[in-house]
Design a protein around this motif. Structure first.
Motif, PDB file in Angstrom:
ATOM      1  N   UNK A   1      78.939 113.534  57.783  1.00  0.00           N
ATOM      2  CA  UNK A   1      78.702 113.782  56.304  1.00  0.00           C
ATOM      3  C   UNK A   1      79.789 113.012  55.360  1.00  0.00           C
ATOM      4  N   UNK A   2      79.300 112.267  54.398  1.00  0.00           N
ATOM      5  CA  UNK A   2      80.143 111.672  53.476  1.00  0.00           C
ATOM      6  C   UNK A   2      81.225 112.805  52.877  1.00  0.00           C
ATOM      7  N   UNK A   3      82.412 112.338  52.392  1.00  0.00           N
ATOM      8  CA  UNK A   3      83.415 113.032  51.834  1.00  0.00           C
ATOM      9  C   UNK A   3      82.706 113.725  50.614  1.00  0.00           C
ATOM     10  N   UNK A   4      82.833 114.834  50.400  1.00  0.00           N
ATOM     11  CA  UNK A   4      82.453 115.558  49.097  1.00  0.00           C
ATOM     12  C   UNK A   4      83.651 115.671  48.221  1.00  0.00           C
ATOM     13  N   UNK A   5      83.446 115.201  47.055  1.00  0.00           N
ATOM     14  CA  UNK A   5      84.526 115.160  45.963  1.00  0.00           C
ATOM     15  C   UNK A   5      83.711 115.264  44.710  1.00  0.00           C
ATOM     16  N   UNK A   6      83.554 116.407  44.105  1.00  0.00           N
ATOM     17  CA  UNK A   6      82.755 116.446  42.792  1.00  0.00           C
ATOM     18  C   UNK A   6      83.492 117.447  41.741  1.00  0.00           C
ATOM     19  N   UNK A   7      83.471 116.961  40.421  1.00  0.00           N
ATOM     20  CA  UNK A   7      84.281 117.673  39.440  1.00  0.00           C
ATOM     21  C   UNK A   7      83.273 117.956  38.328  1.00  0.00           C
ATOM     22  N   UNK A   8      83.551 119.269  37.982  1.00  0.00           N
ATOM     23  CA  UNK A   8      82.688 119.798  36.597  1.00  0.00           C
ATOM     24  C   UNK A   8      83.748 119.877  35.773  1.00  0.00           C
ATOM     25  N   UNK A   9      83.714 119.305  34.650  1.00  0.00           N
ATOM     26  CA  UNK A   9      84.653 119.220  33.682  1.00  0.00           C
ATOM     27  C   UNK A   9      84.785 120.564  32.734  1.00  0.00           C
ATOM     28  N   UNK A  10      83.811 120.994  32.172  1.00  0.00           N
ATOM     29  CA  UNK A  10      83.575 121.924  31.236  1.00  0.00           C
ATOM     30  C   UNK A  10      82.570 122.855  31.684  1.00  0.00           C
ATOM     31  N   UNK A  11      82.672 123.818  32.529  1.00  0.00           N
ATOM     32  CA  UNK A  11      81.652 124.749  32.659  1.00  0.00           C
ATOM     33  C   UNK A  11      81.908 125.817  31.781  1.00  0.00           C
ATOM     34  N   UNK A  12      80.844 126.079  30.820  1.00  0.00           N
ATOM     35  CA  UNK A  12      81.134 127.142  30.011  1.00  0.00           C
ATOM     36  C   UNK A  12      80.873 128.591  30.549  1.00  0.00           C
ATOM     37  N   UNK A  13      81.551 129.618  30.394  1.00  0.00           N
ATOM     38  CA  UNK A  13      81.640 131.135  30.879  1.00  0.00           C
ATOM     39  C   UNK A  13      81.722 131.906  29.779  1.00  0.00           C
ATOM     40  N   UNK A  14      80.910 132.214  29.162  1.00  0.00           N
ATOM     41  CA  UNK A  14      80.849 133.261  27.976  1.00  0.00           C
ATOM     42  C   UNK A  14      80.821 134.865  28.468  1.00  0.00           C
TER      43      UNK A  14
ATOM     44  N   UNK B   1      85.834 124.698  48.370  1.00  0.00           N
ATOM     45  CA  UNK B   1      85.789 124.071  49.443  1.00  0.00           C
ATOM     46  C   UNK B   1      84.491 124.372  50.214  1.00  0.00           C
ATOM     47  N   UNK B   2      83.533 123.325  50.470  1.00  0.00           N
ATOM     48  CA  UNK B   2      82.511 123.615  51.308  1.00  0.00           C
ATOM     49  C   UNK B   2      82.434 122.816  52.555  1.00  0.00           C
ATOM     50  N   UNK B   3      82.579 123.636  53.942  1.00  0.00           N
ATOM     51  CA  UNK B   3      82.396 122.963  55.170  1.00  0.00           C
ATOM     52  C   UNK B   3      81.450 123.527  55.957  1.00  0.00           C
ATOM     53  N   UNK B   4      80.704 122.741  56.742  1.00  0.00           N
ATOM     54  CA  UNK B   4      79.534 123.130  57.544  1.00  0.00           C
ATOM     55  C   UNK B   4      80.306 124.435  58.541  1.00  0.00           C
TER      56      UNK B   4
END
Length: 171
Positions: free
Chosen positions: A1-14, A154-157
């Motif tokens: 699996x290719x390296x997983x790197x993902x960012x969510x900058x502004x997830x609203x949580x009301x 962190x997500x790992x198989x």
């Protein structure tokens, strides 16, 4: 699996809740007249089926969330951490807030992944079982002490024991 790197900058949580969901396996519609108790019973069922992980955040914020196959940066403060299983059935997981999940619970024509393009919260992954470690790195009741994310996922198989319900929640 290719390296997983993902960012969510502004997830609203009301509402003080976030989650990770397989949008292709999660059963979102509950009914037009659902109650909070009915919704949390659905969450517990979906958590046991490993289609969802859902947790309390401790506050209502705009969250920065990193998803990675690497562990959390050891220089960041860990407020709390929990590990649970989730299964990918059709190549994708999404990060959700309670507002998105409740819309999908109330309206049959809504889907739990309706807001993924707004937040950039869709993550492509190979099908299979994953261990997800959710780490909260900021306390919404304290001053921010770093420039990193608020949550690291962190997500790992692999496989691990399922949660019995919504983590870090008193509901």
């Amino acid at each position: 699996m290719a390296q997983l790197q993902h960012r969510i900058d502004d997830m609203t949580d009301d509402s003080g809740f976030l989650g990770l969901v397989d949008p292709h396996a999660y059963t979102s519609f509950v009914g037009e007249d659902w109650t909070l108790e009915m919704l949390f019973e659905r969450f517990e069922s979906e958590i046991r089926q490993q289609t969802m992980l859902f947790w309390g955040t401790g506050g209502e914020e705009q969250w920065r969330i990193d998803l990675s196959d690497s562990p959390v940066d050891p220089r960041l403060p860990v407020i709390r951490q929990i590990t649970g299983p989730i299964t990918v059935t059709r190549g994708e997981l999404i990060v959700v807030n309670l507002e998105t999940v409740t819309m999908a619970a109330q309206y049959a024509e809504s889907a739990v992944d309706d807001d993924k393009d707004i937040y950039g919260s869709g993550i492509e992954l190979p099908n299979g079982d994953y261990i997800c470690t959710v780490t909260q790195l900021t306390d919404p009741e304290e001053d921010r002490t770093h420039e990193g994310p608020d949550f690291h996922l962190q997500l790992i198989a692999g496989r691990t024991s399922p949660w019995s319900g919504v983590a870090w929640s008193e509901l």
